[in-house]
Design an enzyme around this catalytic site. Structure first.
Site, PDB file in Angstrom:
ATOM      1  N   HIS A 190      39.956  37.197  34.970  1.00  8.10           N
ATOM      2  CA  HIS A 190      41.254  37.647  35.247  1.00  8.10           C
ATOM      3  C   HIS A 190      42.309  36.773  34.578  1.00  8.10           C
ATOM      4  CE1 HIS A 190      39.569  39.267  39.214  1.00  8.10           C
ATOM      5  NE2 HIS A 190      40.153  40.247  38.956  1.00  8.10           N
TER       6      HIS A 190
ATOM      7  N   LEU B 184      40.850  36.223  42.188  1.00  2.00           N
ATOM      8  CA  LEU B 184      41.029  35.825  40.739  1.00  2.00           C
ATOM      9  C   LEU B 184      39.867  34.974  40.168  1.00  2.00           C
ATOM     10  CD1 LEU B 184      44.999  35.775  40.198  1.00  2.00           C
ATOM     11  CD2 LEU B 184      43.311  37.884  40.198  1.00  2.00           C
TER      12      LEU B 184
END
Ligand code: PAF
Length: 291
Positions: A47, A43
């Site tokens: 994100h 991530l």
């Protein structure tokens, strides 16, 4: 990568099995809205901006982290895909994410790691679909499974993968899945480079060169407003001929809804510019609304 975030106190729960996640979700009342953010982990701030948006718009947010084997056309890409689960969980906890779903391949595919075959009515026959065989069947297969497993009210997808976003919208209609697909604007670094898990694989020279991708898209947008299609296309091509670090794979101007490549510009239609570029082994994509 450690991400600097405000810490909330809520306790995030992690589920590895479909059954345990569904048991938990069955306890939520009818009026509680559920937002889903499907990811493959690793991530980054892109994100996290999507998770923040989902948090704002739903009572409960589930983030799935699953590196989906059926959407990789090259085995080495699947093997080399970055896996940073501890950092991911830490970042999601800090954002106040409620539930994280981290199934194994067997849990999802039950020993049959194959894609379902879909018909996306041409959306998968251009751009990424031409360069990544069966990729979108793989994406739609896992996304459909996640929609059915969670029964989410809304699911969130970044516009960086704009073609993926339209294909998922189409899949939901074809399969009659009652879910709202929410597009989230591309999150960029300060220099304009679209955030991607792949950016971490760029060496210093490539990193330095990569913002040129978005700069070229911005210039193509200006040119699109004042010039013709052929000039826009040849301008983008020429920009990359000069560049030692970046190799253009494709630049396409396409209808923003059908993704049919434009051969002429029809007033009142919406168009987007789509680009894929190699920086060494690393493939980067980006896109821009042209009008
Ligand atoms: O965009 C991604 O990260 C993946 O394609 C998705 C939507 C999580 C499906 O595996």
């Amino acid at each position: 990568m450690k991400l600097q975030l405000t810490i909330f106190n809520s306790k995030m729960e992690v589920f590895k099995t479909i059954k345990s996640l569904q048991q938990k979700l069955s306890l939520k009342g009818e009026k509680i809205t559920l937002g889903l953010v499907p990811t493959m982990g690793a991530l980054h701030h892109g994100h996290l901006s999507i998770v923040k948006r989902a948090k704002k718009e739903n009572d409960i947010v589930v983030v799935s982290i699953f590196v989906n084997p059926t959407q990789f056309d090259k085995k080495e890409d699947l093997t080399n895909y970055p896996r940073t689960i501890e950092d991911d969980l830490e970042a999601l906890q800090a954002l106040g994410c409620d539930y994280v779903f981290t199934p194994t391949i067997d849990e999802i595919y039950e020993g049959d790691t194959r894609s379902e075959k879909f018909s996306f009515q041409g959306l998968d026959e251009v751009m990424e679909g031409l360069h990544r065989q069966d990729h979108f069947d793989g994406v739609a297969t896992i996304v459909k499974k996640l929609f059915l497993i969670t029964g989410a009210d809304k699911a969130y997808f970044g516009e960086k993968d704009y073609q993926q976003l339209l294909i998922i919208k189409k899949m939901v209609v074809i399969e009659s899945i009652p879910i709202t697909i929410v597009p989230v604007e591309i999150y960029r670094e300060k220099n304009g480079l679209a955030m991607s898990s792949r950016n971490t694989r760029l060496n210093d020279d490539q990193r330095h060169a990569a913002p040129e991708i978005y700069q070229t898209l911005l210039k193509s947008k200006k040119l699109f407003e004042n010039s013709n299609l052929a000039r826009v296309k040849s301008f983008v091509k020429n920009e990359f001929i000069q560049n030692k670090e970046l190799e253009l794979e494709y630049f396409e101007v396409a209808d923003a809804e059908s993704l049919i490549p434009a051969t002429e510009i029809i007033p009142k239609k919406k168009y987007r510019g789509f680009i894929a570029v190699y920086a060494g082994e690393v493939r980067l994509i980006d896109n821009i609304a042209l009008n």
